[in-house]
Write an enzyme that holds these catalytic residues in place. Sequence first.
Site, PDB file in Angstrom:
ATOM      1  N   CYS A 129      80.991  65.737  48.083  1.00  0.00           N
ATOM      2  CA  CYS A 129      79.986  64.693  48.239  1.00  0.00           C
ATOM      3  C   CYS A 129      78.978  65.183  49.269  1.00  0.00           C
ATOM      4  O   CYS A 129      79.330  65.397  50.425  1.00  0.00           O
ATOM      5  CB  CYS A 129      80.689  63.414  48.700  1.00  0.00           C
ATOM      6  SG  CYS A 129      79.552  62.066  49.029  1.00  0.00           S
ATOM      7  N   CYS A 136      68.549  57.221  56.066  1.00  0.00           N
ATOM      8  CA  CYS A 136      67.994  56.760  54.792  1.00  0.00           C
ATOM      9  C   CYS A 136      66.876  55.786  55.103  1.00  0.00           C
ATOM     10  O   CYS A 136      66.983  55.003  56.040  1.00  0.00           O
ATOM     11  CB  CYS A 136      69.096  56.066  53.982  1.00  0.00           C
ATOM     12  SG  CYS A 136      68.568  55.615  52.314  1.00  0.00           S
ATOM     13  N   CYS A 140      70.112  49.071  52.530  1.00  0.00           N
ATOM     14  CA  CYS A 140      71.121  48.290  51.820  1.00  0.00           C
ATOM     15  C   CYS A 140      72.051  47.679  52.868  1.00  0.00           C
ATOM     16  O   CYS A 140      72.537  48.388  53.763  1.00  0.00           O
ATOM     17  CB  CYS A 140      71.876  49.168  50.833  1.00  0.00           C
ATOM     18  SG  CYS A 140      70.741  49.971  49.687  1.00  0.00           S
TER      19      CYS A 140
HETATM   20 FE1  SF4 Z   1      70.426  54.448  51.465  1.00  0.00          FE
HETATM   21 FE2  SF4 Z   1      71.185  52.190  50.251  1.00  0.00          FE
HETATM   22 FE3  SF4 Z   1      72.166  54.549  49.396  1.00  0.00          FE
HETATM   23 FE4  SF4 Z   1      72.903  53.524  51.782  1.00  0.00          FE
HETATM   24  S1  SF4 Z   1      73.343  52.679  49.758  1.00  0.00           S
HETATM   25  S2  SF4 Z   1      72.334  55.653  51.387  1.00  0.00           S
HETATM   26  S3  SF4 Z   1      70.983  52.540  52.489  1.00  0.00           S
HETATM   27  S4  SF4 Z   1      70.017  53.859  49.343  1.00  0.00           S
END
Ligand code: SF4
Length: 394
Positions: A129, A136, A140
């Site tokens: 992974c 990011c 989220c």
């Molecule tokens: Fe970014 Fe959302 Fe993926 Fe987390 S789940 S890495 S915040 S896109």
Amino acid sequence: MATEAPITQDVLTIPRKLPEDGKVNLVGLTRAKLREALIGMGTPEKQAKMRTGQIWQWIYHWGVRDFAEMTNLAKAYRAQLAEHFVVEVPEVVSRQVSADGTRKYLVRIAGGHEVEVVYIPEADRGTLCISSQVGCTLTCSFCHTGTQKLVRNLTAAEIVGQVMMARDDLDEWPEPGVGTGDAGPRLLSNIVLMGMGEPLYNFDNVRDAMKVVMDGEGIALSRRRITLSTSGVVPEIAKCAEEIGCLLAVSFHATTDEVRNKLVPINKRWNIEALLNSLREYPRLSNSERITFEYVMLKDVNDTDADARRLVKLIQGIPAKINLIPFNEWPGSPYERSDWERIERFADIIYKAGYASPIRTPRGEDIMAACGQLKSATERERKSRRQIEQETGL
Ligand code: SF4
Ligand code: SAH
């Protein structure tokens, strides 16, 4: 550690930092760029294709890092290469091995940033992974990485470098003159772009890196062994099919726009309908069989029978498998994992509707290696409220 100003989505630049002494890293260059680099150093044009092939094999098939070991090249040429170039992969800062065999690495990249890489051994495969960004830009609400500031995109070198680093640690390069590396099952047989970051917001580097990894004269992983996970960057999905052709996973996580807006805020920009429309095209464009819908199970948020039924209805007509992910809690996380019976009941409804609905077994829980728990030690700083607002407003 270097501090950089937070960078917003559309002005992301990739600081292609050269190694300390100004030498260019050959890792992560496409064949065309490698050829250019060799010509730039003085390789005669008519030899360039052949030299590119030779050096490519040394780096990606044999795992050699030292030009002196590239014995089918003239000595003087090897010395010249060493003057201009390096073959460098990210440095491993720490390595933890879970009771279940999962390995979590923290690797350091230029600028002193750190990203996590996780290796998951299974009976029939070994999955790596990898990360595509430091942090990011998306937020989220259930994801640990989402609370971290985006620092920058990884370069193609840093993305391929994670794979090379893991092969080093697994001791999986063939021994020159002994094996070709083709015998037996591979320890590192699959790649998932499910680590830190949104791979489709770093498209060019991810594509170049995957081209290197898929190249038949090197690491040679088939495009069907690579899965890119996206939160739903709709305009990039067709490009991913056409230019990478790997398998696609999508972080779906909700069955109404209202709930998805909260969990995966990019939904405010591209809603469920827009996302599904782009997914309908993917299998044909990429000539692949089915799409994986990732669905994180959050207690009392998205886990009712009605959700399961809506999900099945929404994805009608799309060849799909639904991967249910029991929520992995992290310190301070605002949600709880759904109860086991609930997850099983949800899985059952989907299964009875004709879709595979595996429940992802959490791996490496003792070392916080599970999905969505990745967050580098040096980047603990939380996003400011203003930044979150800016980002989720998109
Ligand atoms: Fe970014 Fe959302 Fe993926 Fe987390 S789940 S890495 S915040 S896109
Ligand atoms: N940015 C990409 C890929 C990285 S996240 C994406 O969002 O798809 C990989 C997967 O882990 C995604 O499906 C993500 O939604 C999920 N995930 C994030 N945090 C999680 C958590 N705490 N528990 C379970 N899954 C999580």
